[in-house]
Write an enzyme that holds these catalytic residues in place. Structure first.
Site, mmCIF file in Angstrom:
data_model
loop_
_atom_site.group_PDB
_atom_site.id
_atom_site.type_symbol
_atom_site.label_atom_id
_atom_site.label_comp_id
_atom_site.label_asym_id
_atom_site.label_seq_id
_atom_site.Cartn_x
_atom_site.Cartn_y
_atom_site.Cartn_z
ATOM 1 N N TYR A 144 0.870 -1.183 0.000
ATOM 2 C CA TYR A 144 0.000 0.000 0.000
ATOM 3 C C TYR A 144 0.903 1.228 0.000
ATOM 4 O O TYR A 144 1.799 1.335 0.839
ATOM 5 C CB TYR A 144 -0.874 -0.017 1.255
ATOM 6 C CG TYR A 144 -1.810 1.169 1.382
ATOM 7 C CD1 TYR A 144 -2.955 1.259 0.586
ATOM 8 C CD2 TYR A 144 -1.560 2.184 2.295
ATOM 9 C CE1 TYR A 144 -3.815 2.336 0.705
ATOM 10 C CE2 TYR A 144 -2.417 3.265 2.420
ATOM 11 C CZ TYR A 144 -3.544 3.336 1.618
ATOM 12 O OH TYR A 144 -4.395 4.407 1.741
ATOM 13 N N ASP A 239 9.395 2.683 -0.470
ATOM 14 C CA ASP A 239 8.386 3.393 0.310
ATOM 15 C C ASP A 239 8.707 3.126 1.781
ATOM 16 O O ASP A 239 8.391 2.058 2.321
ATOM 17 C CB ASP A 239 6.998 2.866 -0.073
ATOM 18 C CG ASP A 239 5.886 3.425 0.821
ATOM 19 O OD1 ASP A 239 6.203 3.997 1.881
ATOM 20 O OD2 ASP A 239 4.708 3.260 0.458
ATOM 21 N N LYS A 267 4.458 10.246 7.912
ATOM 22 C CA LYS A 267 4.264 10.971 9.177
ATOM 23 C C LYS A 267 5.443 10.918 10.130
ATOM 24 O O LYS A 267 5.613 11.796 10.971
ATOM 25 C CB LYS A 267 3.021 10.413 9.861
ATOM 26 C CG LYS A 267 2.962 8.876 9.842
ATOM 27 C CD LYS A 267 1.638 8.374 9.298
ATOM 28 C CE LYS A 267 1.698 6.883 8.975
ATOM 29 N NZ LYS A 267 0.688 6.435 8.067
#
Ligand code: HOZ
Length: 426
Positions: A144, A239, A267
């Site tokens: 994802y 990622d 984040k």
């Protein structure tokens, strides 16, 4: 445990917010029951609206490596907020954070701050396409990379939890440029590269997957990807939204000993505030506007609150790298404890762990990719999730997510977690 107020708040939220939540996994659809509404959190613990105290194993899905409301981070944000919250103009702290991040992460010269991991991955792919002049990308089933159109093709996390790994609304035109390979299956990637010669701009991967549970790449697979990319002029995008600054100062690149061409962060780089970033060597970053032709922008990008939280957190991690070892030790301790308890229960299970990421799957097959992860027994998972919750342990409310340990979790908390599992009937 009582969830009366959470339940009332959820019912009210559903009238005004689709599904009552601002991100689907939070709605508990995969496990049933009422989502927990958080009132506050400190260190290792969440305190919900009904007055329950929970040991938190999601840490806002990764970034709160030092625990909730960590004082240096919170104080940095408070002090900054007093001086203005957003200017849409450059500030010195952006360069301070950029300099620190570049010094910690291998193989990057420049970094661009955005507002989320989704933005970071979306922009990284645009940059890769602009740099290589090619259109297609390869992603892995169950990985994802946020909810931008190119990635909602066999996506993990909430997308698969909610039965929309290929979301309506993504046009066929976009979908055709995303090719799908299987995690830990180099041959599936080689076949796509061979069938799409000189058309592939990038291969994007979660170097340790965290969105189909925690899944570890084999050495041959990850090395093979690097070689394949180098051979065919394809950019390798790591990622590191979940792994960046969590597994080591230099994230997965450092621990796996593999250089990516572009790295994305989420984040974590804002100490839990809304931030993302993507970074690469200067010849690639030079393609980005205003230096180069690939456009990317944002008023809140590099905003002072997020930058100050990120700077406080990364400074602490940079000055105290023992944290990574200590987190990994705690996670290994948890693994050993859960393993012993589950083995005694005589049910099929697998535990996957890497550094401070861990997940439990109720299946007897090793979990190495999306197909094997999807074989987990969801009825057992539901019992496990709710049983643990009733004993004050907050786990991800879906089997397609990893747990993230934070530094504030103590060995007593880990013992309490292991004891809770021991008392559970599965
Ligand atoms: N998709 C996120 C975890 N992989 C969950 C986001 C959220 O609900 O905050």
């Amino acid at each position: 445990m009582i969830y009366k107020r959470s339940s009332t708040l959820f019912n009210e939220a559903k009238q005004y917010i689709p599904g009552g939540v601002n991100s689907p996994v939070r709605a508990f659809n995969a496990v049933g029951g009422t989502p927990i509404f958080v009132k506050e959190a400190k260190g290792a613990y969440l305190y919900d609206e009904d007055g329950n105290k929970l040991i938190d194993y999601i840490a806002s899905w990764g970034p709160l490596i030092l625990g909730h409301a960590h004082e240096p981070v919170i104080n940095a944000v408070i002090e900054k907020a007093k001086k203005g919250t957003s200017f849409g103009m450059p500030t010195e702290i952006e360069t301070e954070l950029a300099k620190l991040a570049v010094s910690m992460v291998p193989n990057i010269d420049k970094i661009r701050f955005v507002n989320s991991g989704t933005e970071a991955c979306m922009s990284a792919v645009r940059l890769a396409r602009g740099y290589t002049g090619k259109d297609k990308i390869i992603k892995f089933a169950g990985c994802y990379h946020g909810h931008s159109d190119s990635f909602l093709i066999q996506a993990g996390s909430g997308a698969v939890t909610f039965g929309s790994p290929n979301s309506p609304g993504v046009t066929q035109g976009t979908a055709k440029d995303t090719l799908l390979a299987n995690y830990n299956d180099l041959k599936s990637v080689e076949a796509l590269v061979a069938a799409n010669k000189n058309e592939i701009a990038a291969i994007i991967i979660e170097p340790i997957a965290g969105n189909m549970g925690c899944i570890i790449p084999s050495e041959d697979f990850i090395k093979g990807l690097r070689e394949l990319c180098t051979q065919h002029g394809i950019l390798l995008i790591f990622d590191e939204v979940m792994t960046g600054f969590r597994l080591a100062k230099g994230g997965a690149q450092e621990v796996l000993g593999i250089d990516a061409d572009i790295v994305t962060f989420g984040k974590v780089i804002g100490g839990g505030l809304p931030v993302g970033a993507f970074a690469a060597r200067k010849e690639i970053m030079g393609y980005l506007a205003p230096e180069g032709p690939v456009y990317q922008a944002g008023t809140l990008s590099g905003n002072p609150l997020a930058m100050s939280a990120g700077l406080a957190m990364l400074t602490e991690l940079n000055n105290n790298p023992d944290i990574f070892r200590s987190l990994a030790d705690k996670t290994a301790y948890l693994h050993k404890g859960l393993d012993a308890v589950l083995a005694a229960k005589n049910i099929p299970y697998q535990i996957n762990r890497f550094g401070s990421m861990i997940s439990v799957h109720f299946t007897d097959e090793p979990v190495v990719d999306f197909t094997s992860s999807a074989k987990g027994n969801n009825e057992t998972f539901k019992k496990y999730f709710h049983g643990m919750l009733a004993k004050g342990i907050y786990l991800p409310p879906s089997a397609f997510e990893s747990y993230f340990l934070n530094d504030a979790i103590s060995y007593d908390d880990l013992d309490a977690t292991i004891k809770a599992l021991k008392e559970l009937e599965l």
